[in-house]
Write a protein that holds these residues in place. Structure first.
Motif, PDB file in Angstrom:
ATOM      1  N   LEU A   4       0.877  -1.167   0.000  1.00  0.00           N
ATOM      2  CA  LEU A   4       0.000   0.000   0.000  1.00  0.00           C
ATOM      3  C   LEU A   4       0.912   1.214   0.000  1.00  0.00           C
ATOM      4  CD1 LEU A   4      -2.704  -0.935   2.676  1.00  0.00           C
ATOM      5  CD2 LEU A   4      -2.765  -1.298   0.205  1.00  0.00           C
ATOM      6  N   GLU A   6       1.025   5.266   0.072  1.00  0.00           N
ATOM      7  CA  GLU A   6       0.246   6.463   0.375  1.00  0.00           C
ATOM      8  C   GLU A   6       0.933   7.698  -0.170  1.00  0.00           C
ATOM      9  OE1 GLU A   6      -0.700   4.425   4.685  1.00  0.00           O
ATOM     10  OE2 GLU A   6       1.153   5.407   4.076  1.00  0.00           O
ATOM     11  N   CYS A  22      -4.112   6.268  -1.560  1.00  0.00           N
ATOM     12  CA  CYS A  22      -3.439   5.027  -1.197  1.00  0.00           C
ATOM     13  C   CYS A  22      -3.720   3.993  -2.278  1.00  0.00           C
ATOM     14  CB  CYS A  22      -3.930   4.536   0.153  1.00  0.00           C
ATOM     15  SG  CYS A  22      -3.368   2.880   0.589  1.00  0.00           S
ATOM     16  N   TRP A  36      -8.720   4.375   6.448  1.00  0.00           N
ATOM     17  CA  TRP A  36      -7.671   5.258   6.930  1.00  0.00           C
ATOM     18  C   TRP A  36      -7.721   5.290   8.452  1.00  0.00           C
ATOM     19  CZ3 TRP A  36      -4.015   7.341   3.846  1.00  0.00           C
ATOM     20  CH2 TRP A  36      -4.263   7.369   2.474  1.00  0.00           C
ATOM     21  N   CYS A  95      -2.967   3.965   5.730  1.00  0.00           N
ATOM     22  CA  CYS A  95      -3.937   3.273   4.900  1.00  0.00           C
ATOM     23  C   CYS A  95      -3.994   1.801   5.331  1.00  0.00           C
ATOM     24  CB  CYS A  95      -3.494   3.374   3.444  1.00  0.00           C
ATOM     25  SG  CYS A  95      -4.538   2.520   2.264  1.00  0.00           S
ATOM     26  N   GLY A 114      -0.192   0.567   5.107  1.00  0.00           N
ATOM     27  CA  GLY A 114       0.759   1.411   4.430  1.00  0.00           C
ATOM     28  C   GLY A 114       1.817   1.908   5.402  1.00  0.00           C
TER      29      GLY A 114
END
Length: 123
Positions: A4, A6, A22, A36, A95, A114
């Motif tokens: 992931l 971002e 993301c 999020w 994320c 993320g």
């Protein structure tokens, strides 16, 4: 392997806006919920907003009416549009995705995070 990535964090004045993105990549079969979360200095990580594959959304009370989460399923991407930002929104935003990946001939469920993007709201 699933990643992931971002983007979109930064410094903004109170009352301003930012848009976080993301994008998920890898051997993805399907993605269920994406969301999020944020973690302010000295505090625990907390939910900001989530969105299901069907588009149902959920928001923390503190951001309702100011933040909007959305996703582009074709791009495996989730967005967070933040408006009327306040100093208390300052945090690292992470994320999150619950998804299925292909491992050999089998599907495997993963929860992936993320690396985080810093949002600072200050004058």
């Amino acid at each position: 392997q699933v990643q992931l990535v971002e983007s979109g964090g930064g410094l903004v004045q109170p009352g301003g806006s930012l848009r976080l993105s993301c994008a998920a990549s890898g051997n993805i079969v399907s993605i269920n919920a994406m969301g999020w979360y944020r973690q302010a200095p000295g505090k625990q990580r907390e939910l900001v907003a989530t969105v299901t594959s069907g588009g149902s959304t959920n928001y923390a009370d503190s951001v309702k009416g100011r933040f909007t989460i959305s996703r582009d399923n074709a791009k495996n991407t989730v967005y967070l549009q933040m408006t009327s930002l306040k100093p208390e929104d300052t945090a690292v935003y992470y994320c999150n995705a619950n998804l299925w990946v292909l491992v050999g001939l089998n599907r495997r469920h993963l929860e992936v995070w993320g690396q985080g993007t810093l949002v600072t709201v200050s004058s």
